[in-house]
Design an enzyme around this catalytic site. Structure first.
Site, PDB file in Angstrom:
ATOM      1  N   LYS A 184       0.831  -1.213   0.000  1.00 42.08           N
ATOM      2  CA  LYS A 184       0.000   0.000   0.000  1.00 42.08           C
ATOM      3  C   LYS A 184       0.871   1.271   0.000  1.00 42.08           C
ATOM      4  O   LYS A 184       2.078   1.193   0.173  1.00 42.08           O
ATOM      5  CB  LYS A 184      -0.931   0.000   1.219  1.00 42.08           C
TER       6      LYS A 184
HETATM    7  C1  LIG Z   1      -5.764  -3.825   0.887  1.00 36.93           C
HETATM    8  C2  LIG Z   1      -7.232  -3.729   0.830  1.00 36.93           C
HETATM    9  C3  LIG Z   1      -8.032  -3.970   1.966  1.00 36.93           C
HETATM   10  C4  LIG Z   1      -7.492  -4.334   3.330  1.00 36.93           C
HETATM   11  O1  LIG Z   1      -6.544  -5.286   3.318  1.00 36.93           O
HETATM   12  P1  LIG Z   1      -5.750  -5.779   4.634  1.00 36.93           P
HETATM   13  O2  LIG Z   1      -4.825  -6.784   4.037  1.00 36.93           O
HETATM   14  O3  LIG Z   1      -6.739  -6.343   5.571  1.00 36.93           O
HETATM   15  O4  LIG Z   1      -5.041  -4.601   5.228  1.00 36.93           O
HETATM   16  C5  LIG Z   1      -9.400  -3.793   1.848  1.00 36.93           C
HETATM   17  N1  LIG Z   1      -9.960  -3.411   0.690  1.00 36.93           N
HETATM   18  C6  LIG Z   1      -9.234  -3.176  -0.417  1.00 36.93           C
HETATM   19  C7  LIG Z   1      -9.934  -2.719  -1.660  1.00 36.93           C
HETATM   20  C8  LIG Z   1      -7.846  -3.348  -0.388  1.00 36.93           C
HETATM   21  O5  LIG Z   1      -7.125  -3.141  -1.498  1.00 36.93           O
END
Ligand SMILES: *Cc1c(COP(=O)(O)O)cnc(C)c1O
Length: 381
Positions: A184
């Site tokens: 991210k």
């Molecule tokens: C990354 C992501 C999440 C959350 O992911 P985690 O691995 O739980 O931090 C939720 N929704 C979307 C669209 C994502 O890209």
């Protein structure tokens, strides 16, 4: 960081001396969780996105779960959301015994189509859960017209701005959830943040991430159900360091995206689709760059394309598979192909290319050369 000359990664965080310094400080302090870095990270994050409150949690998924509870999603209710997302945004409704009700997407922005969402709203709808897919902000003004609670999945959209106001994603007052997994915009390994404007929602989220405890941390009386969705001070220290370099990392992501756009321009004549540019329809929307996802020309065999790119040292990934066509959702809810045609067409053609802040122009050129060689060469399906 990958070794220079090593294999090209699909994604890669930027981590340096500042991250090491702040994490070491926590180790040496002995205060590994619920220490001073938690509030420091939350305040710095709220400031950065223009939110009133922020609550750090153990993942984006945990944050979405707590946000749905905080807006009143309960067993037997429905949550209207998009099938073109990471599976977590639909799963969190199931955690609460609620049903995710899908609505198809806009073919340009790839976000929830406001008209389709309107048609999916019914008497049991408890909330709308738009996802700012690939960092491009969903049309919130249209969704707000229904007067229902909204939870924004902003896990991919740190650095984006809303279409109508041009304000930063996370500043609108609805609970909005960010994610800090390693790929991210800011990476803490695992982690997430829920921002909101309501003090009551903030209080509930803080309590429920910590076993339902009262804010004064009373040990014995848990007057509500809670979870362990805490984020450790080690993670918070990483987050503080990452926030300090966020502007530079976002600028680098935008730089790499612009290079891709320039190098891939010639392939659009051969049917390749590129991510929509900012300001669709004259709006103030700006993307917080997260991934670079192209749409292969229709008829191009994607699996064969992925294999042919891999042979040339270029990793690529189908992204996203449609949630309603995943076997768990098909078996549990009886979904079949054809129900959300725009999502199905987009998700069948989508391919995420290597994309990260430190990516060089030479690496972009390598990816584009490989894609150019492969397009049209692998047999159509
Ligand atoms: C990354 C992501 C999440 C959350 O992911 P985690 O691995 O739980 O931090 C939720 N929704 C979307 C669209 C994502 O890209």
């Amino acid at each position: 960081m990958s070794e220079p000359g090593g294999p090209l990664p699909l994604a890669q965080p930027v981590l340096g001396a500042r991250e090491e310094e702040l994490v070491l400080e926590v180790l040496r302090s002995g205060h590994l969780s619920l220490g001073p870095r938690l509030a420091r990270f939350e305040h710095a994050f709220a400031d950065r996105v223009g939110a009133v409150h922020a609550s750090a949690v153990s993942s984006g998924t945990a944050g979405l779960h707590l946000a749905l509870r905080a807006v009143g999603v309960a067993p037997g209710t429905e949550v209207v959301t998009t099938p073109f997302s990471f599976v977590a945004s639909a799963n969190v409704a199931l955690y609460e015994g609620a049903t995710p009700v899908f609505a198809d997407i806009d073919p340009v922005t790839l976000n929830l189509d406001p008209d389709a969402a309107a048609a999916a709203i019914g008497p049991r709808t408890a909330a709308l859960l738009p996802v700012h897919v690939f960092g491009y902000p969903a049309d919130l003004a249209a969704l707000e017209g229904h007067g229902l609670p909204i939870v924004e999945d902003a896990c991919e959209a740190l650095g984006g701005t809303y279409a109508d106001t041009g304000e930063r994603v996370g500043s609108r007052g609805h609970p909005a959830v960010f994610g800090f997994y390693a790929n991210k915009q800011i990476a803490t390994g695992e982690g997430g943040m829920v921002v909101c404007a309501s003090p009551a929602q903030k209080e509930r989220i803080d309590s429920e991430r910590n076993q339902g405890r009262a804010p004064d941390m009373g040990w014995l009386d848990h007057d509500r159900l809670g979870f362990n969705y805490r984020l450790s001070d080690l993670h918070c220290a990483l987050g503080i360091a990452q926030l300090e370099r966020l502007d530079a990392m976002l600028a680098d992501r935008a730089r790499v995206a612009a290079l891709y756009r320039q190098y891939l321009g010639a392939l659009t004549d051969r049917g390749l689709g590129l991510p929509c540019a900012d300001g669709v329809g004259g709006s103030a929307a700006r993307r917080g760059w997260f991934v670079f996802v192209v749409q292969l020309p229709s008829g191009q065999d994607r699996d064969a394309t992925v294999r042919a790119l891999a042979e040339r040292g270029v990793p690529a990934k189908p992204y996203f598979p449609a949630i309603h066509l995943m076997s768990y959702y098909r078996e549990r809810f009886g979904y079949r192909s054809g129900q959300f045609p725009v999502t199905e067409e987009v998700s069948a053609r989508s391919l995420a290319l290597p994309f990260f802040p430190a990516m060089t122009e030479a690496q972009v050129a390598t990816v584009v050369a490989a894609l150019t060689a492969v397009l049209g060469r692998v047999a159509p399906t």
